[in-house]
Design a protein around this motif. Structure first.
Motif, mmCIF file in Angstrom:
data_model
loop_
_atom_site.group_PDB
_atom_site.id
_atom_site.type_symbol
_atom_site.label_atom_id
_atom_site.label_comp_id
_atom_site.label_asym_id
_atom_site.label_seq_id
_atom_site.Cartn_x
_atom_site.Cartn_y
_atom_site.Cartn_z
ATOM 1 N N ILE A 1 -42.510 26.176 -68.366
ATOM 2 C CA ILE A 1 -41.357 26.441 -69.225
ATOM 3 C C ILE A 1 -41.489 27.786 -69.945
ATOM 4 C CG2 ILE A 1 -42.164 25.388 -71.373
ATOM 5 C CD1 ILE A 1 -39.362 24.026 -71.524
ATOM 6 N N GLY A 2 -42.739 28.272 -70.104
ATOM 7 C CA GLY A 2 -42.953 29.543 -70.786
ATOM 8 C C GLY A 2 -43.444 30.605 -69.817
ATOM 9 N N LEU A 3 -42.547 31.456 -69.341
ATOM 10 C CA LEU A 3 -42.889 32.484 -68.358
ATOM 11 C C LEU A 3 -42.747 33.867 -68.979
ATOM 12 C CD1 LEU A 3 -41.083 30.886 -65.293
ATOM 13 C CD2 LEU A 3 -43.557 31.115 -65.594
ATOM 14 N N PRO A 4 -43.412 34.892 -68.430
ATOM 15 C CA PRO A 4 -43.417 36.197 -69.083
ATOM 16 C C PRO A 4 -42.119 36.977 -68.996
ATOM 17 C CG PRO A 4 -44.636 36.276 -67.012
ATOM 18 C CD PRO A 4 -44.322 34.831 -67.274
ATOM 19 N N ASP A 5 -41.277 36.694 -67.992
ATOM 20 C CA ASP A 5 -40.061 37.510 -67.858
ATOM 21 C C ASP A 5 -38.812 36.781 -68.334
ATOM 22 O OD1 ASP A 5 -40.265 35.721 -65.750
ATOM 23 O OD2 ASP A 5 -39.467 37.097 -64.251
ATOM 24 N N ILE A 6 -38.516 35.632 -67.760
ATOM 25 C CA ILE A 6 -37.355 34.854 -68.198
ATOM 26 C C ILE A 6 -37.796 33.427 -68.485
ATOM 27 C CG2 ILE A 6 -35.570 36.240 -67.085
ATOM 28 C CD1 ILE A 6 -35.584 34.325 -64.753
ATOM 29 N N ASP A 7 -37.076 32.783 -69.368
ATOM 30 C CA ASP A 7 -37.411 31.431 -69.785
ATOM 31 C C ASP A 7 -37.375 30.473 -68.607
ATOM 32 O OD1 ASP A 7 -36.181 28.628 -70.958
ATOM 33 O OD2 ASP A 7 -37.638 29.550 -72.312
ATOM 34 N N GLY A 8 -38.294 29.511 -68.604
ATOM 35 C CA GLY A 8 -38.350 28.537 -67.531
ATOM 36 C C GLY A 8 -37.071 27.740 -67.364
ATOM 37 N N LEU A 9 -36.363 27.483 -68.457
ATOM 38 C CA LEU A 9 -35.101 26.756 -68.370
ATOM 39 C C LEU A 9 -34.049 27.571 -67.621
ATOM 40 C CD1 LEU A 9 -34.918 25.191 -71.939
ATOM 41 C CD2 LEU A 9 -35.543 24.053 -69.804
ATOM 42 N N GLU A 10 -34.059 28.881 -67.818
ATOM 43 C CA GLU A 10 -33.135 29.736 -67.081
ATOM 44 C C GLU A 10 -33.513 29.767 -65.594
ATOM 45 O OE1 GLU A 10 -30.110 32.185 -65.891
ATOM 46 O OE2 GLU A 10 -30.331 30.984 -67.717
ATOM 47 N N VAL A 11 -34.802 29.793 -65.305
ATOM 48 C CA VAL A 11 -35.250 29.715 -63.911
ATOM 49 C C VAL A 11 -34.758 28.422 -63.278
ATOM 50 C CG1 VAL A 11 -37.272 29.603 -62.403
ATOM 51 C CG2 VAL A 11 -37.280 31.127 -64.377
ATOM 52 N N LEU A 12 -34.894 27.333 -64.012
ATOM 53 C CA LEU A 12 -34.429 26.029 -63.530
ATOM 54 C C LEU A 12 -32.942 26.057 -63.203
ATOM 55 C CD1 LEU A 12 -34.746 22.975 -63.059
ATOM 56 C CD2 LEU A 12 -34.613 22.656 -65.532
ATOM 57 N N ARG A 13 -32.146 26.616 -64.101
ATOM 58 C CA ARG A 13 -30.700 26.680 -63.859
ATOM 59 C C ARG A 13 -30.392 27.508 -62.612
ATOM 60 N NH1 ARG A 13 -31.023 27.809 -69.523
ATOM 61 N NH2 ARG A 13 -30.571 25.940 -70.745
ATOM 62 N N ARG A 14 -31.089 28.618 -62.444
ATOM 63 C CA ARG A 14 -30.838 29.468 -61.273
ATOM 64 C C ARG A 14 -31.205 28.737 -59.983
ATOM 65 N NH1 ARG A 14 -32.667 35.658 -63.053
ATOM 66 N NH2 ARG A 14 -31.554 35.662 -65.052
ATOM 67 N N ILE A 15 -32.316 28.015 -60.000
ATOM 68 C CA ILE A 15 -32.726 27.271 -58.804
ATOM 69 C C ILE A 15 -31.699 26.194 -58.475
ATOM 70 C CG2 ILE A 15 -34.451 25.656 -57.901
ATOM 71 C CD1 ILE A 15 -36.574 27.272 -59.402
#
Length: 263
Positions: free
Chosen positions: A56-70
């Motif tokens: 959930i804590g990534l260096p570039d974009i938030d893990g929740l945003e990654v989840l939404r994109r996936i």
């Protein structure tokens, strides 16, 4: 060793990333890794992942945003790894499409068990070719058509566990895998009380693991799922049509309109 498909690990901590890669490789997955969110999204897309572990804590974009994109292009099973288990964080992850979460630090055995449980559950879009797991508990089924035990009815709601579909008065209702599984269990209970622990096992898929450790965070996650389910059902909090809270215990199916009229 079974070939379970492709797993993608999105994790910036090298030690955790290596641990996840090892656990999933031993389980039978072809594993690919990414150290940040943007790269992770592309790996999931290009490798057509079946399972994703996502910090959930990534260096570039938030893990929740990654989840939404996936979720815009993939129906992979997604496990969030987080050190934060407060309800707002759980709510955000589950609303964004996570299937499960594991709080850090975690045990490799627990991760493998969670992934195995998810893989036993049908994907949301699956139709009749792969039925949901049967045999949970000993609760009687809700009122079903005599000619089709796969279909459960209650107060205008129809759930078909073979096609993984739910309708209210003929209108389809979009549910996540976890929301569907919880509703299915409550309908099958026919009014019997399901404890939060029962429902955690239903969401995990641990239908027979009575000794599985269940944390307070697990129970909070079930409460979040139930809250989302009630919102989608447009439940009246004063006079619920489908889901009743049993304070301090769990939940049960609301009485049918006929039962309510007789009472």
């Amino acid at each position: 060793m079974d070939d379970l498909g492709v797993a993608v690990v999105i994790e910036d901590d090298a030690d955790v990333r290596n641990l996840l890669e090892g656990v999933l490789s031993q389980a039978g997955f072809e594993v690919h890794t990414a150290v940040d969110g943007r790269a992770g999204v592309e790996v999931v897309r290009n490798k057509q992942a079946n399972v994703v572990t996502l910090d959930i804590g990534l260096p570039d974009i938030d893990g929740l945003e990654v989840l939404r994109r996936i979720r815009n292009f993939s129906n992979a099973y997604i496990v969030m790894l987080t050190g934060r288990t407060e309800e707002p964080d759980l709510l955000s992850a589950l609303n964004a499409g996570a299937d499960d979460y594991i709080a850090k630090p975690f045990r490799p055995r627990e991760l493998r068990a969670r992934v195995s449980a998810m893989m036993r559950r049908p994907r949301h879009e699956i139709t009749g070719e792969k039925p949901a797991l049967a045999g949970w508990g000993a609760a009687p089924a809700a009122a079903a058509r005599p000619d089709d035990a796969a279909v459960l009815h209650h107060n205008g709601l129809e759930l078909n566990h073979r096609t993984r579909t739910v309708e209210i008065k003929g209108e389809p209702l979009g549910l996540t895998r976890s929301e569907f599984d919880l509703l299915h269990v409550l309908l099958r209970g026919g009014g019997a009380v399901c404890t939060r622990q029962d429902l955690v096992r239903a969401v995990r898929g641990d239908f027979y693991e009575e000794d599985t450790y269940i944390s307070e965070a697990d129970e909070r996650a079930v409460e979040v799922h139930i809250g989302n389910l009630r919102r989608k059902l447009k439940e009246d909090p004063v006079a619920p049509r489908w889901l009743q809270t049993v304070r301090g215990v769990g939940y049960r199916l609301a009485p049918s309109r006929q039962d309510a009229a007789q009472g």
